[in-house]
Design a protein around this motif. Structure first.
Motif, PDB file in Angstrom:
ATOM      1  N   SER A 104     -51.546 -68.018  61.143  1.00  0.00           N
ATOM      2  CA  SER A 104     -52.902 -67.495  60.951  1.00  0.00           C
ATOM      3  C   SER A 104     -53.649 -68.301  59.887  1.00  0.00           C
ATOM      4  O   SER A 104     -54.880 -68.439  59.960  1.00  0.00           O
ATOM      5  N   PRO A 114     -45.574 -61.897  61.474  1.00  0.00           N
ATOM      6  CA  PRO A 114     -46.739 -61.070  61.836  1.00  0.00           C
ATOM      7  C   PRO A 114     -46.373 -59.686  62.384  1.00  0.00           C
ATOM      8  O   PRO A 114     -47.101 -58.718  62.149  1.00  0.00           O
ATOM      9  N   ARG A 172     -45.905 -57.183  59.235  1.00  0.00           N
ATOM     10  CA  ARG A 172     -46.877 -57.104  58.144  1.00  0.00           C
ATOM     11  C   ARG A 172     -47.338 -55.668  57.934  1.00  0.00           C
ATOM     12  O   ARG A 172     -47.209 -54.817  58.809  1.00  0.00           O
TER      13      ARG A 172
END
Length: 181
Positions: free
Chosen positions: A30, A106, A109
Motif C-alpha cells: 500500500s 493487510p 491490520r
C-alpha cells in the motif's frame, strides 16, 4: 474464517526468510502504491537477511503463518552502513536502539498486532540497557508519523536515503518514564 490471535515471539533460525520477505512485500504494497519506494516494498531475501544481521527480530504468528514482524538492534558501529548508506549520527549514538521493518499483513491490520510488536521491540531495547529507540519513516507518510507519535516518538531530524523517492523523518522515543526525547 476468523484468524487466531497472533502469538508474538522471536524470529527462530528455522523460520523461512522467504516467507518473512513475502510478508514485508504484502505489508508495504500500500505504501508502494502511494509512490514511496520503502526498501521493504521489494527487497530480496538476501536484503532481508542483511537487515536482520545484528538485530533481534520479532514475529507475529497466526495459524502457523507469519503475519507481522519488527526488528530492533543497538546502535550501528562506526563505518557500518545502513542498507547502502552511512547511518545518520542518531543511529550510531550509544544507548540508542534502532527500530526497523515493522510490518503487519493487510489481513491482520487494526487488531493490535503492530502495537504488540512495538511493545516487544521496546521491551527488548530496555532489557539491553538502551535509553532511547529511534526509527525513520517517509516524511510524506503522515499517518505513520502520527502512529509513532501516539507511542511517544518525536521527530528529531531528517535524512535523505540514496535512491528513495522521499525524505525520511528521524523519530526518537525515550525508554525511561521520566525523560522526553
Amino acid at each position: 474464517m476468523p484468524l487466531v490471535r497472533p502469538h508474538i515471539r522471536t524470529l527462530n533460525p528455522t523460520d523461512s526468510l522467504e516467507a518473512l520477505t513475502q510478508l514485508l512485500h504484502a505489508a508495504y504494497a500500500s505504501l508502494a502504491a502511494q509512490g514511496w519506494n520503502f526498501t521493504a516494498v521489494d527487497q530480496s531475501v538476501e536484503v532481508t537477511r542483511s537487515r536482520l544481521a545484528g538485530a533481534q527480530a520479532f514475529v507475529a504468528e497466526s495459524g502457523g503463518r507469519l503475519v507481522g514482524t519488527v526488528a530492533v538492534r543497538g546502535p550501528k558501529p562506526a563505518g557500518e552502513t545502513y542498507i547502502a548508506d552511512p547511518p545518520p549520527p542518531l543511529y550510531t549514538t550509544p544507548g540508542t536502539a534502532i527500530l526497523s521493518q515493522l510490518a503487519v499483513h493487510p489481513d491482520c491490520r487494526n487488531q493490535g498486532v503492530g502495537e504488540r510488536l512495538l511493545d516487544a521491540a521496546e521491551a527488548w531495547a530496555r532489557s539491553q540497557g538502551h535509553a532511547r529507540i529511534a526509527l525513520d519513516t517517509a516524511k510524506p507518510a503522515l499517518a505513520l508519523q502520527q502512529r509513532y507519535a501516539r507511542r511517544g516518538y518525536a521527530p528529531v531530524g531528517e535524512v535523505q536515503w540514496h535512491g528513495k523517492t522521499y525524505a525520511s523523518v528521524l523519530m526518537l522515543k525515550s525508554l525511561s518514564a521520566e525523560a522526553a526525547p
